[in-house]
Design an enzyme around this catalytic site. Structure first.
Site, short mmCIF file in Angstrom:
data_model
loop_
_atom_site.label_atom_id
_atom_site.label_comp_id
_atom_site.label_asym_id
_atom_site.label_seq_id
_atom_site.Cartn_x
_atom_site.Cartn_y
_atom_site.Cartn_z
N ASN A 32 0.67 -1.22 0.05
CA ASN A 32 -0.05 -0.10 -0.02
C ASN A 32 0.96 1.25 0.04
O ASN A 32 0.27 2.33 0.12
CB ASN A 32 -1.10 -0.18 0.93
CG ASN A 32 -0.23 0.17 2.61
OD1 ASN A 32 0.90 0.30 2.62
ND2 ASN A 32 -1.23 0.03 3.35
N ASP A 50 -4.37 -2.45 -0.27
CA ASP A 50 -4.17 -2.76 1.07
C ASP A 50 -4.54 -4.29 1.61
O ASP A 50 -5.33 -4.76 0.69
CB ASP A 50 -5.10 -2.01 1.92
CG ASP A 50 -4.86 -1.66 3.17
OD1 ASP A 50 -4.10 -0.60 3.63
OD2 ASP A 50 -5.33 -2.32 3.92
N ALA A 73 3.98 -7.53 4.79
CA ALA A 73 3.27 -6.51 5.04
C ALA A 73 2.95 -6.20 6.39
O ALA A 73 2.02 -7.13 6.98
CB ALA A 73 2.16 -6.27 4.14
N TYR A 140 3.19 -5.26 19.28
CA TYR A 140 3.77 -5.61 17.94
C TYR A 140 4.19 -7.18 18.10
O TYR A 140 3.59 -8.04 17.14
CB TYR A 140 5.16 -4.65 17.65
CG TYR A 140 5.80 -5.37 16.74
CD1 TYR A 140 5.41 -5.51 15.39
CD2 TYR A 140 7.02 -5.94 16.90
CE1 TYR A 140 6.35 -6.10 14.50
CE2 TYR A 140 7.92 -6.55 16.01
CZ TYR A 140 7.43 -6.57 14.61
OH TYR A 140 8.30 -7.08 13.65
N LYS A 144 2.58 -10.66 16.13
CA LYS A 144 3.21 -11.75 15.25
C LYS A 144 2.88 -13.07 15.78
O LYS A 144 2.81 -13.95 15.19
CB LYS A 144 4.52 -11.20 15.28
CG LYS A 144 5.20 -9.88 14.54
CD LYS A 144 4.99 -10.31 12.86
CE LYS A 144 5.20 -9.01 12.23
NZ LYS A 144 5.86 -9.18 10.70
N HIS A 188 15.61 2.73 14.42
CA HIS A 188 16.83 1.72 14.38
C HIS A 188 18.09 2.10 14.70
O HIS A 188 18.47 3.17 14.20
CB HIS A 188 16.76 0.68 13.33
CG HIS A 188 15.41 0.00 13.30
ND1 HIS A 188 14.50 0.15 12.24
CD2 HIS A 188 14.73 -1.18 14.24
CE1 HIS A 188 13.43 -0.71 12.58
NE2 HIS A 188 13.59 -1.39 13.84
N PHE A 207 20.47 4.54 24.85
CA PHE A 207 19.37 4.20 25.75
C PHE A 207 19.67 3.08 26.69
O PHE A 207 19.45 1.89 26.45
CB PHE A 207 18.04 3.71 24.86
CG PHE A 207 17.47 4.76 24.03
CD1 PHE A 207 17.42 6.03 24.10
CD2 PHE A 207 17.11 4.45 22.87
CE1 PHE A 207 17.00 7.02 23.44
CE2 PHE A 207 16.56 5.44 21.66
CZ PHE A 207 16.59 6.64 22.29
N ARG A 220 22.38 -6.89 21.02
CA ARG A 220 21.55 -7.38 19.87
C ARG A 220 22.34 -8.33 18.85
O ARG A 220 23.65 -8.11 18.80
CB ARG A 220 20.87 -6.24 19.28
CG ARG A 220 20.08 -5.52 20.23
CD ARG A 220 18.62 -6.35 20.26
NE ARG A 220 17.74 -5.55 21.19
CZ ARG A 220 17.57 -5.51 22.52
NH1 ARG A 220 18.65 -6.07 23.02
NH2 ARG A 220 16.80 -5.12 22.87
N ASP A 284 13.09 -2.45 26.31
CA ASP A 284 14.03 -3.18 25.65
C ASP A 284 14.55 -4.51 26.43
O ASP A 284 15.11 -3.98 27.60
CB ASP A 284 15.18 -2.11 25.25
CG ASP A 284 15.31 -1.58 24.19
OD1 ASP A 284 14.30 -1.85 23.34
OD2 ASP A 284 15.73 -0.34 24.27
#
Ligand code: UFG
Length: 328
Positions: A32, A50, A73, A140, A144, A188, A207, A220, A284
């Site tokens: 989209n 969409d 997406a 989020y 998933k 990021h 952070f 990470r 985090d």
């Protein structure tokens, strides 16, 4: 027969689209363009639409003779997902249900799905393997995980075959420098450091410096976007070969702290980066490192750009030549 790539104009989607195009495969991109970029998939078939538009998805599947899907997406910002959960549940969960409805209607039964390390939440052990507990700490991550569960149920009931790939920290850019990361807003670490190098920001904020890690900053597992792209193709081809549904982690199995990433950028570019130590960013986890043994063993996945230097070199090559991303 064509492969439908939802979100194919986005960061990981476009890198995958180019790998498939370079292999001479038939693809059609469905995006989209809310976050994706038309220029990232120049000269490729693109349907602007969409995920919620089931009818357009069905029409696209029919028109392009689609027999498999790679589904990128999704909304993917952890912080935003906490502030606006509705956007995430509708676009990610309902959007995926709409896609699966179109696939079921048109008898398409193979899908490779973008999942995330965020499905694990605060890890119970390091490295994280696929059987580790899943306790996502963000909306989020929850969307998933829900989508993985939906895929599992659709497999049991309708024989949908899927591979879910749980990425750790995607980074870097195409080796040619023609495409790379371009998010607005950017959240990021590596692209933000690049913006400091380009003079678009004054400094990089670190952070949290009081984590239980050797230098106090978060660790990470960074994985090159082209290595991620290759894994999608291996997964898809395994489904064509009749593999059962699977879930795999994707990382390099090496952890780097925020300070180590900044130091490596300084080393690779020969430039000094202004840093400021700030408080922790909510949500985090201290350390996220993948075990990718399962995909290495079962699909012979071999990352090609697996040093932090290579990841940063390709990122810098993209950002320095495209300081405004695809808007150049
Ligand atoms: N960081 C900084 N300063 C910044 C930006 C980031 O110190 O300006 C730190 C973060 O606090 C974190 C590390 O750099 O410790 C990496 O942060 P990113 O935002 O680059 O990546 P995340 O690890 O937060 O996010 C990744 C994926 C998400 C996924 C998440 C799961 O990009 O999609 O892991 O935890 F949800």
């Amino acid at each position: 027969m064509a492969i439908l790539i939802t979100g194919g104009a986005g960061y990981i989607g476009s890198h995958t689209a180019w790998e498939l195009k370079d292999q001479g495969r038939d693809i059609v991109i469905y995006d989209n363009l809310s976050r994706g970029h038309r220029q990232a998939v120049k000269d490729m078939p693109l349907v602007v639409g969409d995920l919620m538009d089931t009818e357009l998805l069905e029409k696209t599947i029919e028109e392009y003779n689609v027999d498999s899907v790679i589904h990128f997406a999704a909304e993917s910002q952890v912080g935003e997902s906490m502030a606006d959960p509705q956007k995430y549940y509708i676009n990610n969960v309902s959007g995926t249900l709409s896609l699966l409805k179109a696939m079921k209607e048109k008898n398409v039964n193979k899908i490779v799905f973008s999942s995330t390390a965020a499905t694990y939440g605060e890890p119970e052990r390091i490295p994280i393997d696929e059987d580790s507990a899943k306790n996502p700490t963000s909306v989020y991550g929850r969307t998933k995980l829900m989508m993985e569960q939906i895929l599992t149920d659709y497999d049991m009931a309708y024989g949908l075959k899927f591979v879910a790939l749980r990425y750790f920290n995607a980074a870097g850019a195409h080796i040619s420098g023609k495409i790379g990361e371009d998010h607005a807003p950017e959240t990021h670490l590596i692209p933000i450091i690049m913006q400091v190098l380009l003079g678009q920001r004054d400094e990089i904020s670190i952070f949290g410096t009081d984590y239980p890690t050797p230098d106090g900053t978060c660790i990470r597992d960074y994985i090159h976007v082209t290595d991620l792209a290759q894994a999608h193709i291996l997964a898809l081809d395994a489904l064509y070969d009749g593999m059962e549904s699977k879930i795999y982690n994707l990382g390099n199995g090496n952890g780097f702290s925020v300070k180590e990433v900044i130091d490596t950028v300084e080393k690779v570019t020969g430039k000094k980066i202004q840093r400021v130590e700030k408080g922790r960013r909510p949500g985090d986890p201290a350390v996220l490192i993948a075990s990718s043994d399962k995909i290495i063993k079962e699909l012979s996945w071999k990352p090609r750009y697996n040093t932090l230097e290579q990841i940063i070199e390709t990122a810098w090559n993209w950002h320095k030549n495209h300081p405004n991303g695809f808007d150049n």
